[in-house]
Scaffold this motif. Structure first.
Motif, PDB file in Angstrom:
ATOM      1  N   LYS A   1      12.678  49.294 -19.879  1.00 45.64           N
ATOM      2  CA  LYS A   1      12.920  49.238 -21.322  1.00 45.64           C
ATOM      3  C   LYS A   1      11.646  48.951 -22.110  1.00 45.64           C
ATOM      4  CE  LYS A   1      17.754  47.978 -21.806  1.00 45.64           C
ATOM      5  NZ  LYS A   1      18.668  46.927 -22.265  1.00 45.64           N
ATOM      6  N   LYS A   2      10.808  48.084 -21.569  1.00 44.58           N
ATOM      7  CA  LYS A   2       9.566  47.697 -22.253  1.00 44.58           C
ATOM      8  C   LYS A   2       8.408  48.622 -21.915  1.00 44.58           C
ATOM      9  CE  LYS A   2      11.250  43.956 -24.161  1.00 44.58           C
ATOM     10  NZ  LYS A   2      11.299  43.713 -25.577  1.00 44.58           N
ATOM     11  N   ASN A   3       8.691  49.628 -21.076  1.00 39.00           N
ATOM     12  CA  ASN A   3       7.668  50.580 -20.638  1.00 39.00           C
ATOM     13  C   ASN A   3       6.427  49.861 -20.087  1.00 39.00           C
ATOM     14  OD1 ASN A   3       6.782  53.196 -20.143  1.00 39.00           O
ATOM     15  ND2 ASN A   3       5.669  53.294 -22.081  1.00 39.00           N
ATOM     16  N   LEU A   4       6.686  48.871 -19.267  1.00 39.19           N
ATOM     17  CA  LEU A   4       5.597  48.085 -18.681  1.00 39.19           C
ATOM     18  C   LEU A   4       5.013  48.823 -17.487  1.00 39.19           C
ATOM     19  CD1 LEU A   4       7.318  44.582 -18.753  1.00 39.19           C
ATOM     20  CD2 LEU A   4       5.685  45.506 -20.407  1.00 39.19           C
ATOM     21  N   HIS A   5       3.750  48.701 -17.306  1.00 38.47           N
ATOM     22  CA  HIS A   5       3.068  49.329 -16.170  1.00 38.47           C
ATOM     23  C   HIS A   5       2.887  48.265 -15.087  1.00 38.47           C
ATOM     24  CE1 HIS A   5       2.498  52.937 -18.474  1.00 38.47           C
ATOM     25  NE2 HIS A   5       2.047  52.194 -19.473  1.00 38.47           N
ATOM     26  N   THR A   6       3.993  47.921 -14.493  1.00 38.84           N
ATOM     27  CA  THR A   6       3.986  46.893 -13.455  1.00 38.84           C
ATOM     28  C   THR A   6       4.986  47.260 -12.372  1.00 38.84           C
ATOM     29  OG1 THR A   6       4.080  44.502 -13.079  1.00 38.84           O
ATOM     30  CG2 THR A   6       5.749  45.433 -14.544  1.00 38.84           C
ATOM     31  N   LYS A   7       4.840  46.643 -11.250  1.00 41.03           N
ATOM     32  CA  LYS A   7       5.757  46.858 -10.133  1.00 41.03           C
ATOM     33  C   LYS A   7       6.544  45.580  -9.916  1.00 41.03           C
ATOM     34  CE  LYS A   7       2.794  50.180  -7.837  1.00 41.03           C
ATOM     35  NZ  LYS A   7       2.112  50.557  -6.624  1.00 41.03           N
ATOM     36  N   ALA A   8       7.718  45.730  -9.347  1.00 40.30           N
ATOM     37  CA  ALA A   8       8.541  44.562  -9.048  1.00 40.30           C
ATOM     38  C   ALA A   8       9.261  44.791  -7.731  1.00 40.30           C
ATOM     39  CB  ALA A   8       9.552  44.317 -10.161  1.00 40.30           C
ATOM     40  N   GLY A   9       9.611  43.729  -7.114  1.00 38.27           N
ATOM     41  CA  GLY A   9      10.362  43.778  -5.877  1.00 38.27           C
ATOM     42  C   GLY A   9      11.147  42.499  -5.734  1.00 38.27           C
ATOM     43  N   PHE A  10      11.834  42.373  -4.640  1.00 29.77           N
ATOM     44  CA  PHE A  10      12.644  41.184  -4.405  1.00 29.77           C
ATOM     45  C   PHE A  10      12.355  40.678  -3.008  1.00 29.77           C
ATOM     46  CE2 PHE A  10      16.271  38.709  -3.195  1.00 29.77           C
ATOM     47  CZ  PHE A  10      16.607  38.033  -4.359  1.00 29.77           C
ATOM     48  N   ILE A  11      12.055  39.418  -2.918  1.00 27.96           N
ATOM     49  CA  ILE A  11      11.824  38.788  -1.617  1.00 27.96           C
ATOM     50  C   ILE A  11      12.871  37.704  -1.440  1.00 27.96           C
ATOM     51  CG2 ILE A  11      10.231  37.424  -0.215  1.00 27.96           C
ATOM     52  CD1 ILE A  11       7.962  38.875  -1.765  1.00 27.96           C
ATOM     53  N   HIS A  12      13.636  37.838  -0.409  1.00 25.71           N
ATOM     54  CA  HIS A  12      14.707  36.882  -0.139  1.00 25.71           C
ATOM     55  C   HIS A  12      14.213  35.861   0.880  1.00 25.71           C
ATOM     56  CE1 HIS A  12      19.039  35.835   0.067  1.00 25.71           C
ATOM     57  NE2 HIS A  12      18.589  35.229   1.156  1.00 25.71           N
ATOM     58  N   PHE A  13      14.294  34.603   0.514  1.00 24.50           N
ATOM     59  CA  PHE A  13      13.966  33.527   1.444  1.00 24.50           C
ATOM     60  C   PHE A  13      15.262  32.969   2.010  1.00 24.50           C
ATOM     61  CE2 PHE A  13      10.002  33.753  -0.721  1.00 24.50           C
ATOM     62  CZ  PHE A  13       9.064  33.224   0.142  1.00 24.50           C
ATOM     63  N   PRO A  14      15.259  32.574   3.274  1.00 27.55           N
ATOM     64  CA  PRO A  14      16.476  31.978   3.845  1.00 27.55           C
ATOM     65  C   PRO A  14      16.666  30.556   3.323  1.00 27.55           C
ATOM     66  CG  PRO A  14      14.681  31.888   5.420  1.00 27.55           C
ATOM     67  CD  PRO A  14      14.175  32.661   4.229  1.00 27.55           C
ATOM     68  N   ALA A  15      17.753  29.965   3.714  1.00 26.41           N
ATOM     69  CA  ALA A  15      17.990  28.565   3.371  1.00 26.41           C
ATOM     70  C   ALA A  15      16.956  27.685   4.073  1.00 26.41           C
ATOM     71  CB  ALA A  15      19.397  28.165   3.819  1.00 26.41           C
ATOM     72  N   SER A  16      16.734  26.522   3.510  1.00 25.70           N
ATOM     73  CA  SER A  16      15.848  25.567   4.194  1.00 25.70           C
ATOM     74  C   SER A  16      16.602  24.970   5.381  1.00 25.70           C
ATOM     75  CB  SER A  16      15.428  24.447   3.239  1.00 25.70           C
ATOM     76  OG  SER A  16      16.535  23.625   2.927  1.00 25.70           O
ATOM     77  N   THR A  17      15.861  24.406   6.291  1.00 30.39           N
ATOM     78  CA  THR A  17      16.473  23.784   7.465  1.00 30.39           C
ATOM     79  C   THR A  17      17.440  22.680   7.033  1.00 30.39           C
ATOM     80  OG1 THR A  17      14.488  24.280   8.723  1.00 30.39           O
ATOM     81  CG2 THR A  17      15.960  22.649   9.670  1.00 30.39           C
ATOM     82  N   LYS A  18      17.061  21.928   5.988  1.00 30.90           N
ATOM     83  CA  LYS A  18      17.951  20.864   5.492  1.00 30.90           C
ATOM     84  C   LYS A  18      19.258  21.450   4.954  1.00 30.90           C
ATOM     85  CE  LYS A  18      14.449  17.475   4.247  1.00 30.90           C
ATOM     86  NZ  LYS A  18      13.826  16.710   3.160  1.00 30.90           N
TER      87      LYS A  18
END
Length: 87
Positions: A36-53
């Motif tokens: 929508k903003k016509n930005l010249h950038t890339k994006a992605g998604f990185i999923h982290f697992p739950a913490s050990t706690k």
């Protein structure tokens, strides 16, 4: 990113799905904003697992220690910075 994470003995895998509702919603909202903003950038998604706690409450959850996830984030940022510099 995966190669660099694995080189640091941090488990990582490539997925072609951002996951369930909240993950997908976040990814697609960011991509929509960029378009929508016509930005010249890339994006992605990185999923982290739950913490050990966190996984102590639900042992079936995939998890990593907080320190490992912090190291993974550092590797990811450094990898992205190197790619941007090359372009």
């Amino acid at each position: 990113m995966k190669k660099n994470l694995n080189a640091q003995h941090i488990p990582a895998a490539i997925s072609n799905s951002a996951g369930t509702f909240i993950c997908n919603n976040t990814l697609y909202a960011v991509l929509n904003h960029i378009q929508k903003k016509n930005l010249h950038t890339k994006a992605g998604f990185i999923h982290f697992p739950a913490s050990t706690k966190m996984s102590a409450l639900n042992p079936s959850l995939p998890s990593l220690p907080q320190e490992t996830m912090a190291q993974a984030l550092k590797v990811i940022v450094e990898t992205c910075a190197k790619v941007v510099v090359r372009q």
